[in-house]
Design an enzyme around this catalytic site. Structure first.
Site, mmCIF file in Angstrom:
data_model
loop_
_atom_site.group_PDB
_atom_site.id
_atom_site.type_symbol
_atom_site.label_atom_id
_atom_site.label_comp_id
_atom_site.label_asym_id
_atom_site.label_seq_id
_atom_site.Cartn_x
_atom_site.Cartn_y
_atom_site.Cartn_z
ATOM 1 N N SER A 64 0.798 -1.239 0.000
ATOM 2 C CA SER A 64 0.000 0.000 0.000
ATOM 3 C C SER A 64 0.828 1.285 0.000
ATOM 4 C CB SER A 64 -0.935 0.027 1.199
ATOM 5 O OG SER A 64 -2.024 -0.822 0.976
ATOM 6 N N LYS A 67 0.457 3.383 -2.960
ATOM 7 C CA LYS A 67 -0.703 4.273 -3.179
ATOM 8 C C LYS A 67 -0.287 5.744 -3.124
ATOM 9 C CE LYS A 67 -3.886 0.879 -1.136
ATOM 10 N NZ LYS A 67 -4.537 0.463 0.119
ATOM 11 N N TYR A 189 -3.177 -2.282 -10.572
ATOM 12 C CA TYR A 189 -3.166 -2.121 -9.103
ATOM 13 C C TYR A 189 -2.317 -3.211 -8.429
ATOM 14 C CZ TYR A 189 -4.751 -2.148 -4.272
ATOM 15 O OH TYR A 189 -4.768 -2.154 -2.895
ATOM 16 N N TYR A 240 -5.148 3.827 8.024
ATOM 17 C CA TYR A 240 -6.510 3.281 8.097
ATOM 18 C C TYR A 240 -7.128 3.511 9.468
ATOM 19 C CZ TYR A 240 -4.056 1.273 4.226
ATOM 20 O OH TYR A 240 -3.280 1.133 3.125
ATOM 21 N N VAL A 258 1.173 -3.829 3.800
ATOM 22 C CA VAL A 258 1.107 -5.141 4.450
ATOM 23 C C VAL A 258 2.361 -5.990 4.233
ATOM 24 C CG1 VAL A 258 -1.408 -5.387 4.651
ATOM 25 C CG2 VAL A 258 -0.253 -6.145 2.563
HETATM 26 O O1 DON Z 1 -4.840 -4.583 -1.946
HETATM 27 C C1 DON Z 1 -4.323 -5.144 -0.990
HETATM 28 O O2 DON Z 1 -4.988 -5.704 -0.128
HETATM 29 C C2 DON Z 1 -2.817 -5.117 -0.879
HETATM 30 N N1 DON Z 1 -2.208 -5.189 -2.182
HETATM 31 C C3 DON Z 1 -2.322 -3.877 -0.193
HETATM 32 C C4 DON Z 1 -2.902 -3.674 1.174
HETATM 33 C C5 DON Z 1 -2.011 -2.936 2.101
HETATM 34 O O3 DON Z 1 -0.807 -2.909 1.968
HETATM 35 C C6 DON Z 1 -2.661 -2.314 3.287
HETATM 36 N N2 DON Z 1 -1.666 -1.660 4.114
HETATM 37 N N3 DON Z 1 -1.398 -1.627 5.226
#
Ligand code: DON
Length: 304
Positions: A64, A67, A189, A240, A258
């Site tokens: 993430s 982003k 994405y 978040y 993540v």
């Molecule tokens: O879309 C997803 O669920 C993952 N590619 C990224 C989520 C993420 O890194 C949330 N961050 N803390």
């Protein structure tokens, strides 16, 4: 002058000894293979002096954190029009929640939760001639490092299991907030999330957020006003449903992923990236948050 190196050395020693390191994200199967013992931290100050400790040169999945890069690229390309399709309010929800999206008629709360980032991905897929190549070139320029790349295995791993992201994209499509087809937007994405970077490369790429929009290669990517807005979004939405806790404990704008990475920054002073793959219950790196709390407490440097 703050002695960043000795603070980072202390943080590195504490991290090595930590017994409760959180849990590795398992919903993207490829991420589960990472060693829970890894820990790295890298800080670059406004004068471009670097300090580091631990596995700071080892690459990991930025997830993430990407982003922030897509948002920066899209904002640079289409400016304020972006806010017609995505809001700027914290969600107070986990990154993959969908209920608010339905209640608010397909306008995601902010560009750092998954539905918001999928809208931003859609904007880039519409505008760029070669979306994946052009986006990679954008990050390589920011980081001043042409070795940065996608991790195809991580991208494919998420493509096979990204059910909630398919749900989000389909919901956005039903509200006419997705221009391209679901598969091509999610392909972009999943690839943006799969990019591998080290703490050093991430801190270098975020340098423009402490330097008024000018990156290390000294080309301007964003206006001062745009940097202000992205930093504000990182502070209010970067973690978040743990954004309040991060502001309370650390006191810096930042963004987590993540894969266990966190980048945080103090405008005009420094940016810092940490990596420890074990996550807390909210999906943010457990040791990364502790390390950054220690950094801002010991140096007495935060936006507050
Ligand atoms: O879309 C997803 O669920 C993952 N590619 C990224 C989520 C993420 O890194 C949330 N961050 N803390």
């Amino acid at each position: 002058m703050v002695d960043f190196q000795s603070v980072l050395n202390g943080i590195g020693i504490t991290a090595t000894k930590a017994t409760d390191r959180g849990r590795i994200a398992s919903y993207i199967p490829e991420l589960e293979k990472i060693d829970l013992q890894k820990f790295g931290i890298h800080l670059i100050n406004i004068k471009q002096h670097s300090f580091s400790s631990g596995d700071s040169d080892e690459r990991f999945s930025i997830q993430s954190i990407s982003k922030v890069f897509t948002l920066s690229m899209a904002l640079g390309l289409i400016g304020e029009k972006l806010w017609e399709r995505v809001d700027v309010e914290p969600s107070g929800d986990p990154f993959n929640h969908l209920s608010l999206l339905e209640m608010e008629n397909g306008i995601p709360r902010n560009p750092l939760i998954n539905p918001g980032a999928i809208v931003v991905a859609d904007i880039l897929v519409s505008i760029l001639d070669n979306p994946k190549d052009d986006f990679l070139a954008f990050i390589r320029n920011l980081a001043d490092d042409d070795s940065i790349n996608y991790d195809e295995e991580v991208a494919q791993s998420e493509k096979m299991t990204g059910y909630r992201n398919y749900a989000a994209a389909n919901l956005l499509k039903s509200y006419k907030n997705l221009t391209n087809d679901v598969d091509s937007v999610l392909d972009f994405y999943f690839h943006q999330c799969s990019i591998s970077m080290s703490c050093a490369q991430l801190a270098n790429a975020f340098y423009m957020f402490i330097n008024n929009g000018n990156c290390r290669r000294n080309n301007t990517q964003l206006s001062k006003g745009q940097v202000k807005r992205i930093n504000a979004l990182m502070l209010t939405c970067g973690f978040y449903d743990e954004a309040g806790e991060f502001a309370f404990e650390v006191g810096l704008p930042g963004k987590s992923g993540v894969g266990g990475g966190i980048v945080a920054l103090l405008p005009n002073e420094f940016c810092v990236a940490t990596w420890s793959p074990g996550l807390n219950e909210k999906g943010n790196s457990k040791l990364g948050m502790l390390a950054l709390e220690r950094l801002t407490t010991q140096t007495e440097l935060s936006i507050f």
